[in-house]
Design a protein around this motif. Structure first.
Motif, PDB file in Angstrom:
ATOM      1  N   HIS B 290       0.825  -1.210   0.000  1.00  0.00           N
ATOM      2  CA  HIS B 290       0.000   0.000   0.000  1.00  0.00           C
ATOM      3  C   HIS B 290       0.861   1.263   0.000  1.00  0.00           C
ATOM      4  O   HIS B 290       0.563   2.236  -0.684  1.00  0.00           O
ATOM      5  CB  HIS B 290      -0.927   0.014   1.219  1.00  0.00           C
ATOM      6  N   ILE B 291       1.913   1.227   0.806  1.00  0.00           N
ATOM      7  CA  ILE B 291       2.802   2.393   0.845  1.00  0.00           C
ATOM      8  C   ILE B 291       3.429   2.598  -0.534  1.00  0.00           C
ATOM      9  O   ILE B 291       3.475   3.720  -1.064  1.00  0.00           O
ATOM     10  CB  ILE B 291       3.887   2.216   1.935  1.00  0.00           C
ATOM     11  N   ALA B 292       3.868   1.498  -1.134  1.00  0.00           N
ATOM     12  CA  ALA B 292       4.468   1.593  -2.476  1.00  0.00           C
ATOM     13  C   ALA B 292       3.435   2.101  -3.486  1.00  0.00           C
ATOM     14  O   ALA B 292       3.738   2.948  -4.337  1.00  0.00           O
ATOM     15  CB  ALA B 292       4.989   0.222  -2.896  1.00  0.00           C
ATOM     16  N   ARG B 293       2.218   1.621  -3.361  1.00  0.00           N
ATOM     17  CA  ARG B 293       1.153   2.021  -4.292  1.00  0.00           C
ATOM     18  C   ARG B 293       0.856   3.519  -4.166  1.00  0.00           C
ATOM     19  O   ARG B 293       0.627   4.201  -5.149  1.00  0.00           O
ATOM     20  CB  ARG B 293      -0.105   1.198  -4.000  1.00  0.00           C
ATOM     21  N   MET B 294       0.890   4.015  -2.935  1.00  0.00           N
ATOM     22  CA  MET B 294       0.653   5.448  -2.730  1.00  0.00           C
ATOM     23  C   MET B 294       1.793   6.278  -3.293  1.00  0.00           C
ATOM     24  O   MET B 294       1.596   7.408  -3.716  1.00  0.00           O
ATOM     25  CB  MET B 294       0.493   5.735  -1.234  1.00  0.00           C
ATOM     26  N   LEU B 295       2.976   5.707  -3.268  1.00  0.00           N
ATOM     27  CA  LEU B 295       4.129   6.455  -3.779  1.00  0.00           C
ATOM     28  C   LEU B 295       4.147   6.521  -5.296  1.00  0.00           C
ATOM     29  O   LEU B 295       4.507   7.546  -5.881  1.00  0.00           O
ATOM     30  CB  LEU B 295       5.431   5.819  -3.277  1.00  0.00           C
ATOM     31  N   VAL B 333       9.502  -8.242  16.823  1.00  0.00           N
ATOM     32  CA  VAL B 333       9.533  -7.357  15.651  1.00  0.00           C
ATOM     33  C   VAL B 333       8.118  -6.963  15.197  1.00  0.00           C
ATOM     34  O   VAL B 333       7.908  -5.868  14.659  1.00  0.00           O
ATOM     35  CB  VAL B 333      10.342  -8.010  14.508  1.00  0.00           C
ATOM     36  N   GLY B 334       7.152  -7.849  15.440  1.00  0.00           N
ATOM     37  CA  GLY B 334       5.780  -7.553  15.021  1.00  0.00           C
ATOM     38  C   GLY B 334       5.240  -6.277  15.658  1.00  0.00           C
ATOM     39  O   GLY B 334       4.472  -5.544  15.046  1.00  0.00           O
ATOM     40  N   ILE B 335       5.656  -6.011  16.891  1.00  0.00           N
ATOM     41  CA  ILE B 335       5.211  -4.790  17.570  1.00  0.00           C
ATOM     42  C   ILE B 335       5.733  -3.579  16.820  1.00  0.00           C
ATOM     43  O   ILE B 335       5.022  -2.600  16.592  1.00  0.00           O
ATOM     44  CB  ILE B 335       5.726  -4.773  19.036  1.00  0.00           C
ATOM     45  N   LEU B 336       6.995  -3.660  16.397  1.00  0.00           N
ATOM     46  CA  LEU B 336       7.620  -2.515  15.740  1.00  0.00           C
ATOM     47  C   LEU B 336       7.119  -2.297  14.319  1.00  0.00           C
ATOM     48  O   LEU B 336       7.003  -1.150  13.875  1.00  0.00           O
ATOM     49  CB  LEU B 336       9.147  -2.673  15.750  1.00  0.00           C
ATOM     50  N   THR B 337       6.839  -3.384  13.587  1.00  0.00           N
ATOM     51  CA  THR B 337       6.354  -3.188  12.213  1.00  0.00           C
ATOM     52  C   THR B 337       5.057  -2.377  12.258  1.00  0.00           C
ATOM     53  O   THR B 337       4.826  -1.509  11.424  1.00  0.00           O
ATOM     54  CB  THR B 337       6.108  -4.525  11.483  1.00  0.00           C
ATOM     55  N   SER B 338       4.225  -2.646  13.263  1.00  0.00           N
ATOM     56  CA  SER B 338       2.979  -1.901  13.376  1.00  0.00           C
ATOM     57  C   SER B 338       3.225  -0.482  13.889  1.00  0.00           C
ATOM     58  O   SER B 338       2.692   0.481  13.354  1.00  0.00           O
ATOM     59  CB  SER B 338       2.006  -2.619  14.317  1.00  0.00           C
ATOM     60  N   LEU B 339       4.057  -0.373  14.931  1.00  0.00           N
ATOM     61  CA  LEU B 339       4.288   0.948  15.530  1.00  0.00           C
ATOM     62  C   LEU B 339       4.949   1.916  14.543  1.00  0.00           C
ATOM     63  O   LEU B 339       4.662   3.113  14.539  1.00  0.00           O
ATOM     64  CB  LEU B 339       5.159   0.829  16.777  1.00  0.00           C
ATOM     65  N   LEU B 340       5.837   1.398  13.700  1.00  0.00           N
ATOM     66  CA  LEU B 340       6.510   2.264  12.739  1.00  0.00           C
ATOM     67  C   LEU B 340       5.708   2.398  11.441  1.00  0.00           C
ATOM     68  O   LEU B 340       5.646   3.474  10.843  1.00  0.00           O
ATOM     69  CB  LEU B 340       7.903   1.715  12.400  1.00  0.00           C
ATOM     70  N   GLY B 341       5.114   1.293  11.018  1.00  0.00           N
ATOM     71  CA  GLY B 341       4.436   1.298   9.724  1.00  0.00           C
ATOM     72  C   GLY B 341       3.106   2.031   9.729  1.00  0.00           C
ATOM     73  O   GLY B 341       2.789   2.749   8.774  1.00  0.00           O
ATOM     74  N   VAL B 342       2.350   1.872  10.809  1.00  0.00           N
ATOM     75  CA  VAL B 342       1.004   2.464  10.818  1.00  0.00           C
ATOM     76  C   VAL B 342       1.032   3.999  10.724  1.00  0.00           C
ATOM     77  O   VAL B 342       0.308   4.568   9.904  1.00  0.00           O
ATOM     78  CB  VAL B 342       0.206   1.978  12.051  1.00  0.00           C
ATOM     79  N   PRO B 343       1.841   4.698  11.551  1.00  0.00           N
ATOM     80  CA  PRO B 343       1.836   6.167  11.426  1.00  0.00           C
ATOM     81  C   PRO B 343       2.207   6.637  10.011  1.00  0.00           C
ATOM     82  O   PRO B 343       1.597   7.564   9.477  1.00  0.00           O
ATOM     83  CB  PRO B 343       2.895   6.629  12.439  1.00  0.00           C
ATOM     84  N   PHE B 344       3.213   5.972   9.421  1.00  0.00           N
ATOM     85  CA  PHE B 344       3.623   6.354   8.076  1.00  0.00           C
ATOM     86  C   PHE B 344       2.508   6.094   7.082  1.00  0.00           C
ATOM     87  O   PHE B 344       2.212   6.925   6.206  1.00  0.00           O
ATOM     88  CB  PHE B 344       4.884   5.566   7.695  1.00  0.00           C
ATOM     89  N   PHE B 345       1.848   4.956   7.258  1.00  0.00           N
ATOM     90  CA  PHE B 345       0.750   4.590   6.378  1.00  0.00           C
ATOM     91  C   PHE B 345      -0.400   5.589   6.508  1.00  0.00           C
ATOM     92  O   PHE B 345      -0.965   6.054   5.505  1.00  0.00           O
ATOM     93  CB  PHE B 345       0.285   3.172   6.728  1.00  0.00           C
ATOM     94  N   TYR B 347      -0.214   8.637   7.525  1.00  0.00           N
ATOM     95  CA  TYR B 347       0.220   9.912   6.936  1.00  0.00           C
ATOM     96  C   TYR B 347      -0.014   9.913   5.420  1.00  0.00           C
ATOM     97  O   TYR B 347      -0.576  10.854   4.862  1.00  0.00           O
ATOM     98  CB  TYR B 347       1.708  10.148   7.263  1.00  0.00           C
ATOM     99  N   LEU B 348       0.406   8.834   4.774  1.00  0.00           N
ATOM    100  CA  LEU B 348       0.216   8.749   3.324  1.00  0.00           C
ATOM    101  C   LEU B 348      -1.263   8.709   2.962  1.00  0.00           C
ATOM    102  O   LEU B 348      -1.710   9.336   1.998  1.00  0.00           O
ATOM    103  CB  LEU B 348       0.912   7.509   2.772  1.00  0.00           C
ATOM    104  N   LEU B 349      -2.030   8.006   3.785  1.00  0.00           N
ATOM    105  CA  LEU B 349      -3.461   7.873   3.530  1.00  0.00           C
ATOM    106  C   LEU B 349      -4.151   9.234   3.631  1.00  0.00           C
ATOM    107  O   LEU B 349      -4.970   9.605   2.784  1.00  0.00           O
ATOM    108  CB  LEU B 349      -4.055   6.905   4.566  1.00  0.00           C
ATOM    109  N   VAL B 350      -3.788   9.978   4.679  1.00  0.00           N
ATOM    110  CA  VAL B 350      -4.429  11.276   4.919  1.00  0.00           C
ATOM    111  C   VAL B 350      -3.979  12.295   3.877  1.00  0.00           C
ATOM    112  O   VAL B 350      -4.772  13.095   3.377  1.00  0.00           O
ATOM    113  CB  VAL B 350      -4.116  11.768   6.357  1.00  0.00           C
ATOM    114  N   SER B 351      -2.697  12.240   3.526  1.00  0.00           N
ATOM    115  CA  SER B 351      -2.207  13.229   2.565  1.00  0.00           C
ATOM    116  C   SER B 351      -2.759  12.973   1.166  1.00  0.00           C
ATOM    117  O   SER B 351      -2.742  13.857   0.316  1.00  0.00           O
ATOM    118  CB  SER B 351      -0.675  13.235   2.544  1.00  0.00           C
ATOM    119  N   LYS B 352      -3.255  11.746   0.911  1.00  0.00           N
ATOM    120  CA  LYS B 352      -3.926  11.385  -0.342  1.00  0.00           C
ATOM    121  C   LYS B 352      -3.139  11.812  -1.567  1.00  0.00           C
ATOM    122  O   LYS B 352      -3.662  12.431  -2.487  1.00  0.00           O
ATOM    123  CB  LYS B 352      -5.328  12.013  -0.393  1.00  0.00           C
TER     124      LYS B 352
END
Lengths: 274, 358
Positions: B290-295, B333-345, B347-352
């Motif tokens: 999804h992040i790649a798709r938004m980029l 690591v699963g905790i971190l993938t969510s903690l780091l990935g979700v805010p970035f995701f 951000y990209l979602l909101v910035s559209k």
């Protein structure tokens, strides 16, 4: 476990999920439960509502949060598992009786407790053995005073998390002289112990660690660390970490003594290896 | 009216921008690799790490390999873990992006298709009862079981979907059903297990992690994941056409059922060969695409390589933070993938900046 206990029927998955209906039907005089039961307030309340006295006991030996900040005297003043178990049993006698049997056990257990304490207390810090305690593999450990009380220094002593997962890099750099692996083997099958030991001995990352290089990797059953058999675990740990101090004691023979003296029978099975 | 020359110019400009985005992701990976190799609970830092890696990778140069301690920490612990993070992140993201594309559903992941639950069940069987599907795996009992059950899950999903014409909806619904089935079986094993410690071991396996990475495992995992990723990239045109709908794909001469089957197989093999070794690492296969798709949009010719890079970057960054944040204690690591990935995701979602799908 002696055969008389193994034949007792189980009612429920564990203390958190007891079969309340079955327990109420059995109409016991008292229920002893671990501190897991209050986490299921419905079951807890249902048992109490049925008029059955429920006695909650914390069966976990209390541990210091940061043993590295304690003095030697403070560390040794902490209750090792033997003191804790004896205290629990004395409390039980107030409800179920059997004072004579419990007194006999306490005297027997405290004799070994004193032997270990006296010999370990005399150790200087340089004589204590740097130890890594592992459970469930790959860096998972916990902070416990038991390592000190058996003549070791726990490499996890400075961790603020009670049950941290240590980085393998850290373990390698700490270079522990001994590794104690805790496993649970309900069948007390020696193959479980051999497999757990080989798992550690064969890890590529630990090949340069002294404990692995010199074969000082030991496996202990959880059941030998707590409850009536905690004396056995305590003796094994002390002998593993300070073999020269305990050359006169064979924990396997003490285990047989325990079985005969208090259960009246020989009990097959492995509790520690090698 | 836009002329052909203007369209070509516009296309080339977009192409350059996409290639730049992919290039940037791979530059970011190099930076994170350098950071990751430089820090850890052990004392070796970048110079010693490079010394060890170069001397061990190119033994014919006869360079000083560094101290035995540095060699153990870098070559046996830190570096294989980094390599495994890159492989796992890349492979999971590649599997995620192709299946999301083929099934035209942005929520598809290994969880939705039942693969993760099946892997968990297979691992639990091995942990609790020591039961393996194949006997030759020996010390790889848990890994072998997890792998086989992943494949089994996909065979079941495929068989069910075939009965109803292999539509994307049927595949997803069959995957959800199979996922629930294996989740229930996993819960059953945990419930009836006579050994509470085995149950705890299952929980740890389900949390996933890269701490068990070794060169031996990498040598098994890397060729499988690499080949499947290359094959997935060869499917990018077909997936682009499939994303317009099965009818359109059929009218353009694409055998949508075959494309779906091929991609299901590739996705399963890639995912199975990763999570069998690492335990279940969720979220990367869902979010990295999804992040790649938004980029850079939905053209799978660029989207697949970008997702591969993004998955590798995301997992490596997460694992590095998990290793370092309260070292020497490590976080799952699963905790971190969510903690780091979700805010970035978010951000990209909101910035559209781009449409997220389709």
């Amino acid at each position: 476990m002696p055969p008389s206990i193994l034949s007792v029927k189980s009612y429920g998955e564990n203390d958190y999920a007891p079969n309340v209906e079955a327990l109420i039907t059995l109409d016991p005089d008292v229920i002893f439960a671990s501190s897991m039961l209050p986490y299921n307030p419905t079951a807890y309340q249902q048992l109490k509502n049925a008029g059955i006295p429920v006695y909650i006991i914390d069966t976990t030996t209390p541990e210091p949060t940061n043993p590295s900040k304690l003095t030697k005297d403070e560390l040794y003043a902490l209750s090792p598992p033997i003191d804790f178990t004896c205290g629990l049993m004395q409390n039980f006698t107030k409800i179920v009786g059997h004072q004579t049997e419990v007194d006999s056990y306490v005297k027997w257990a405290q004799n070994y407790n004193k032997i270990v304490k006296d010999r370990i207390y005399a150790l200087t810090p340089s004589q204590q053995v740097k130890t890594y305690l592992e459970w469930y593999g790959y860096g998972r450990t916990f902070v416990t005073a038991s390592v000190y009380q058996a003549g070791g220094i726990n490499i996890a002593e400075n961790q603020t998390v009670y049950s941290p997962t240590l980085s393998t890099e850290f373990i390698v750099e700490q270079n522990p002289s001994a590794i104690i692996v805790l496993i649970a083997s309900p069948s007390h099958n020696i193959n479980d112990f051999i497999a757990a030991r080989n798992d550690v001995l064969n890890r590529t990352s630990l090949q340069n660690v002294d404990a692995v290089k010199y074969g000082r990797v030991y496996v202990c059953d959880f059941y030998a660390r707590s409850g009536v058999r905690c004396v056995i675990g305590y003796l094994y740990w002390a002998k593993w970490l300070q073999p020269s101090l305990f050359s006169d004691i064979d924990p396997a023979i003490v285990n047989q003594e325990l079985n005969q003296k208090f259960f009246g029978t020989a009990i097959a099975g492995t509790f520690a290896y090698p | 009216m836009t002329t052909k020359a203007e369209l070509t110019k516009l296309y080339n400009k977009g192409k350059k921008r996409k290639l730049l985005a992919i290039f940037s992701v791979f530059i970011a990976i190099i930076i994170v690799v350098l950071i990751s190799i430089s820090f850890g609970a052990g004392s070796p830092r970048l110079p010693e790490a490079l010394q060890v890696i170069i001397s061990r990778t190119f033994p014919f140069l006869n360079l000083d390999p560094g101290s035995p301690l540095a060699q153990t920490i870098i070559w046996d612990i830190r570096f294989p873990r980094i390599v495994m993070a890159l492989i796992a992140g890349a492979g999971l993201a590649a599997a995620g992006v192709t299946m999301q594309g083929v099934l035209r559903n942005p929520l598809v992941s290994s969880y939705v298709l039942g693969i993760s639950s099946a892997a968990g069940f297979g691992a639990a069987l091995a942990i609790v009862f020591g039961i393996g599907v194949v006997s030759f795996v020996g010390g790889y009992l848990v890994i072998g079981n997890a792998f086989i059950f992943c494949l089994l899950a996909m065979v079941i999903v495929y068989s069910i979907a075939r009965l109803r014409g292999m539509s994307s909806e049927t595949v997803i619904l069959a995957g959800v059903a199979v996922g629930f089935l294996f989740s229930a079986l996993l819960s059953l094993i945990q419930y009836i297990s006579p050994d509470n410690n085995a149950v705890t071991a299952i929980v740890f396996w389900l949390l996933g992690g890269l701490y068990t990475a070794t060169w031996e495992k990498i040598l098994i995992c890397l060729p499988i994941v690499s080949v499947t990723m290359i094959l997935m990239m060869t499917q990018s045109w077909n997936i682009n056409i499939m994303s317009m709908g099965e009818d359109v794909a059929t009218s353009l001469g694409v055998n949508s059922k075959r494309v779906l089957t091929v991609n299901m197989l590739l996705e399963t093999i890639a995912t199975a060969s990763i999570i069998a070794f690492t335990g279940i690492i969720g979220f990367v296969d869902l979010i990295a695409p999804h992040i790649a798709r938004m980029l850079l949009g939905s053209d799978h010719r660029y989207l697949i390589p970008c997702s591969i890079g993004m998955g590798a970057l995301m997992l490596l960054a997460s694992d590095t933070v998990a290793r370092l944040i309260i070292m020497p204690t490590e976080l799952p690591v699963g905790i971190l993938t969510s903690l780091l990935g979700v805010p970035f995701f978010i951000y990209l979602l909101v910035s559209k900046r781009r449409r997220s799908f389709g």
